[in-house]
Write a protein that holds these residues in place. Sequence first.
Motif, PDB file in Angstrom:
ATOM      1  N   GLU A 218       0.859  -1.181   0.000  1.00 33.21           N
ATOM      2  CA  GLU A 218       0.000   0.000   0.000  1.00 33.21           C
ATOM      3  C   GLU A 218       0.900   1.237   0.000  1.00 33.21           C
ATOM      4  OE1 GLU A 218      -3.099  -0.069  -0.369  1.00 33.21           O
ATOM      5  OE2 GLU A 218      -3.749  -2.087   0.227  1.00 33.21           O
ATOM      6  N   VAL A 219       0.949   1.896  -1.138  1.00 37.77           N
ATOM      7  CA  VAL A 219       1.795   3.083  -1.297  1.00 37.77           C
ATOM      8  C   VAL A 219       0.954   4.326  -1.019  1.00 37.77           C
ATOM      9  CG1 VAL A 219       3.310   4.362  -2.845  1.00 37.77           C
ATOM     10  CG2 VAL A 219       3.170   1.865  -3.016  1.00 37.77           C
ATOM     11  N   LYS A 220       1.363   5.090  -0.036  1.00 40.21           N
ATOM     12  CA  LYS A 220       0.603   6.287   0.344  1.00 40.21           C
ATOM     13  C   LYS A 220       1.154   7.515  -0.366  1.00 40.21           C
ATOM     14  CE  LYS A 220      -0.162   4.289   4.922  1.00 40.21           C
ATOM     15  NZ  LYS A 220       0.015   4.469   6.385  1.00 40.21           N
ATOM     16  N   GLY A 221       0.331   8.569  -0.421  1.00 39.33           N
ATOM     17  CA  GLY A 221       0.764   9.813  -1.040  1.00 39.33           C
ATOM     18  C   GLY A 221      -0.067  10.981  -0.552  1.00 39.33           C
ATOM     19  N   LYS A 222       0.161  12.104  -1.156  1.00 42.88           N
ATOM     20  CA  LYS A 222      -0.629  13.303  -0.891  1.00 42.88           C
ATOM     21  C   LYS A 222      -1.178  13.760  -2.232  1.00 42.88           C
ATOM     22  CE  LYS A 222      -0.286  18.099   0.725  1.00 42.88           C
ATOM     23  NZ  LYS A 222       0.657  19.173   1.146  1.00 42.88           N
ATOM     24  N   GLY A 223      -2.488  13.574  -2.430  1.00 39.47           N
ATOM     25  CA  GLY A 223      -3.085  13.827  -3.725  1.00 39.47           C
ATOM     26  C   GLY A 223      -3.293  15.304  -4.023  1.00 39.47           C
ATOM     27  N   GLY A 224      -3.693  15.543  -5.257  1.00 37.48           N
ATOM     28  CA  GLY A 224      -3.961  16.920  -5.660  1.00 37.48           C
ATOM     29  C   GLY A 224      -4.199  17.013  -7.157  1.00 37.48           C
ATOM     30  N   HIS A 225      -4.139  18.219  -7.674  1.00 34.83           N
ATOM     31  CA  HIS A 225      -4.403  18.502  -9.088  1.00 34.83           C
ATOM     32  C   HIS A 225      -3.188  18.127  -9.924  1.00 34.83           C
ATOM     33  CE1 HIS A 225      -5.754  20.459 -12.695  1.00 34.83           C
ATOM     34  NE2 HIS A 225      -6.846  20.955 -12.100  1.00 34.83           N
ATOM     35  N   GLY A 226      -3.448  17.465 -11.062  1.00 31.86           N
ATOM     36  CA  GLY A 226      -2.354  17.052 -11.928  1.00 31.86           C
ATOM     37  C   GLY A 226      -1.575  18.213 -12.510  1.00 31.86           C
ATOM     38  N   ALA A 227      -2.159  19.417 -12.489  1.00 32.52           N
ATOM     39  CA  ALA A 227      -1.463  20.589 -13.015  1.00 32.52           C
ATOM     40  C   ALA A 227      -0.470  21.175 -12.019  1.00 32.52           C
ATOM     41  CB  ALA A 227      -2.478  21.657 -13.406  1.00 32.52           C
ATOM     42  N   TYR A 228      -0.592  20.763 -10.756  1.00 32.18           N
ATOM     43  CA  TYR A 228       0.265  21.337  -9.706  1.00 32.18           C
ATOM     44  C   TYR A 228       0.962  20.227  -8.924  1.00 32.18           C
ATOM     45  CZ  TYR A 228      -3.365  24.721 -10.861  1.00 32.18           C
ATOM     46  OH  TYR A 228      -4.251  25.523 -11.533  1.00 32.18           O
ATOM     47  N   PRO A 229       1.783  19.403  -9.586  1.00 33.28           N
ATOM     48  CA  PRO A 229       2.388  18.246  -8.924  1.00 33.28           C
ATOM     49  C   PRO A 229       3.297  18.629  -7.762  1.00 33.28           C
ATOM     50  CG  PRO A 229       3.407  18.635 -11.058  1.00 33.28           C
ATOM     51  CD  PRO A 229       2.219  19.520 -10.998  1.00 33.28           C
ATOM     52  N   HIS A 230       3.824  19.874  -7.786  1.00 34.75           N
ATOM     53  CA  HIS A 230       4.752  20.272  -6.718  1.00 34.75           C
ATOM     54  C   HIS A 230       4.055  20.410  -5.368  1.00 34.75           C
ATOM     55  CE1 HIS A 230       2.871  23.892  -8.272  1.00 34.75           C
ATOM     56  NE2 HIS A 230       3.218  24.550  -7.154  1.00 34.75           N
ATOM     57  N   THR A 231       2.718  20.428  -5.390  1.00 34.82           N
ATOM     58  CA  THR A 231       1.978  20.538  -4.121  1.00 34.82           C
ATOM     59  C   THR A 231       1.565  19.163  -3.581  1.00 34.82           C
ATOM     60  OG1 THR A 231      -0.207  20.708  -5.181  1.00 34.82           O
ATOM     61  CG2 THR A 231       1.055  22.761  -4.882  1.00 34.82           C
ATOM     62  N   THR A 232       1.990  18.109  -4.280  1.00 34.11           N
ATOM     63  CA  THR A 232       1.549  16.758  -3.912  1.00 34.11           C
ATOM     64  C   THR A 232       2.754  15.873  -3.590  1.00 34.11           C
ATOM     65  OG1 THR A 232       1.674  15.799  -6.146  1.00 34.11           O
ATOM     66  CG2 THR A 232      -0.319  17.023  -5.592  1.00 34.11           C
ATOM     67  N   LYS A 233       2.450  14.671  -3.113  1.00 37.25           N
ATOM     68  CA  LYS A 233       3.425  13.579  -3.024  1.00 37.25           C
ATOM     69  C   LYS A 233       2.824  12.439  -3.846  1.00 37.25           C
ATOM     70  CE  LYS A 233       6.572  15.182  -0.094  1.00 37.25           C
ATOM     71  NZ  LYS A 233       7.997  15.340  -0.492  1.00 37.25           N
ATOM     72  N   ASP A 234       3.358  12.232  -5.041  1.00 38.38           N
ATOM     73  CA  ASP A 234       2.701  11.365  -6.024  1.00 38.38           C
ATOM     74  C   ASP A 234       2.988   9.886  -5.745  1.00 38.38           C
ATOM     75  OD1 ASP A 234       1.705  10.073  -8.245  1.00 38.38           O
ATOM     76  OD2 ASP A 234       2.346  11.631  -9.648  1.00 38.38           O
ATOM     77  N   PRO A 235       1.978   9.118  -5.341  1.00 38.35           N
ATOM     78  CA  PRO A 235       2.195   7.700  -5.052  1.00 38.35           C
ATOM     79  C   PRO A 235       2.424   6.869  -6.308  1.00 38.35           C
ATOM     80  CG  PRO A 235      -0.137   8.192  -4.891  1.00 38.35           C
ATOM     81  CD  PRO A 235       0.561   9.511  -5.115  1.00 38.35           C
ATOM     82  N   VAL A 236       1.966   7.339  -7.469  1.00 41.24           N
ATOM     83  CA  VAL A 236       2.175   6.600  -8.713  1.00 41.24           C
ATOM     84  C   VAL A 236       3.655   6.611  -9.087  1.00 41.24           C
ATOM     85  CG1 VAL A 236       1.664   6.534 -11.181  1.00 41.24           C
ATOM     86  CG2 VAL A 236      -0.164   6.983  -9.541  1.00 41.24           C
TER      87      VAL A 236
END
Length: 436
Positions: A218-236
């Motif tokens: 189970e890979v966790k992340g911090k989701g958000g808008h695909g246009a602003y990846p710098h505001t997220t932690k991308d689990p993919v």
Amino acid sequence: MRRFVAAAIFMGLAVPAAADTLSDAVAADTPYLVALYKHLHANPEVSFQEVETSARMAAELKKAGFTVTTGVGKTGVVAMLKNGDGPVVMLRADMDALPVTEETGLPYASKKTIQLEGGGSSGVMHACGHDIHMSSMIGTARHLAATKGEWAGTLIVIMQPAEERGGGARDMLADGLYERFPKPAHVIGLHDSATLPTGTLGISDGFVMANVDSVDIEVKGKGGHGAYPHTTKDPVVLASRIVGTLQTLISRELDPQTPAVVTVGAFNAGTKHNIISDAAHLQLTVRSYSDETRQFLIDGIKRIVRGEAIAAGMPEDLMPVVIVADEFTPATYNTPAQTMTIKAAFTERFGEDKVKPYRPEMGGEDFSRYHRADKSIESTLFRIGAVKQSTYDAAGGDPTKLPSLHSSKFAPDPEPTIRTGVEAMVTAARSVLGKR
């Protein structure tokens, strides 16, 4: 005359001791066994739901003269036949089918369906040939019961549930298989082969099938808008790194001569093009032979997962979780002394050209647990060819051109496969039972 001798065995009539009646007796019983096979094939039941199947197996074994106990390890059947002083020998067949929609086109093809635990439905099919195993075992039990004057000892026949889930042998043992019944000195099982032609056998000593572990990440992340990846932690992205690095466990950390497999079978994440999800889910199958290699792989998966998460800047509360499933299948080990005894008996009866090496493989079989529970028990699992000779010849013997086990198109050639299965299992049992 040969037909009379065969029929006489099953009627309990005296037969001259010098006569080799096995082949004739099995041939005489084959129509009954093929009819049983077709019934089982058309009425499959999945793991731990083998209610009608186990009831039919119990009835067949009682009719053959065995003392039968049902409900061992949920739906397992244990049948016992005491026949004087001699070793305790246990013969095992498995009963469960798979959630596979059959596409063989056979007139007795399964039309059964099942509701899946995760939702939806599926057909149900004996795509691994457990119907062949059961039919062959009933034929073996019938013959050995009818020829008690030729052997001595205690014969235990078990019909095991849930091999496909890896839980059947475990649950039968936990339910007191070796305490409630005589503990065997010898355990023997058979499995059909989708790569050998009918009339042939596969047998080798040592490891022949693998440890099998199912691992979820189970890979966790911090989701958000695909246009602003710098505001997220991308689990993919993190999960993709994990998939790539896992391959180095085999290619760069393990001795190249040590068999092992780490396969990512499923990668699930996200819902839409422009959304970075909060999680990704990886599903792995992990396969090995030795306990040491198994532990090395599991420890390595955990280390890589955590290391990649740290490299991705994941905080501690977003560290991935590695879950190793409880339903682990241990590697199958054929003990050398018994296996070579059985191989010699096979060679004498069938001829050297019909007895092939059982090439070790990375598939799993919970038959392994019967020896693993007490390593003083001799153990052998052998293969019986199930491919129609003309089909095998048309494929040039190339297994990639033949339907594999678990395929919706896998269809054993019943009559010669069952006939060989019974004759081989009777031969194997007699090679370790006492003589009269």
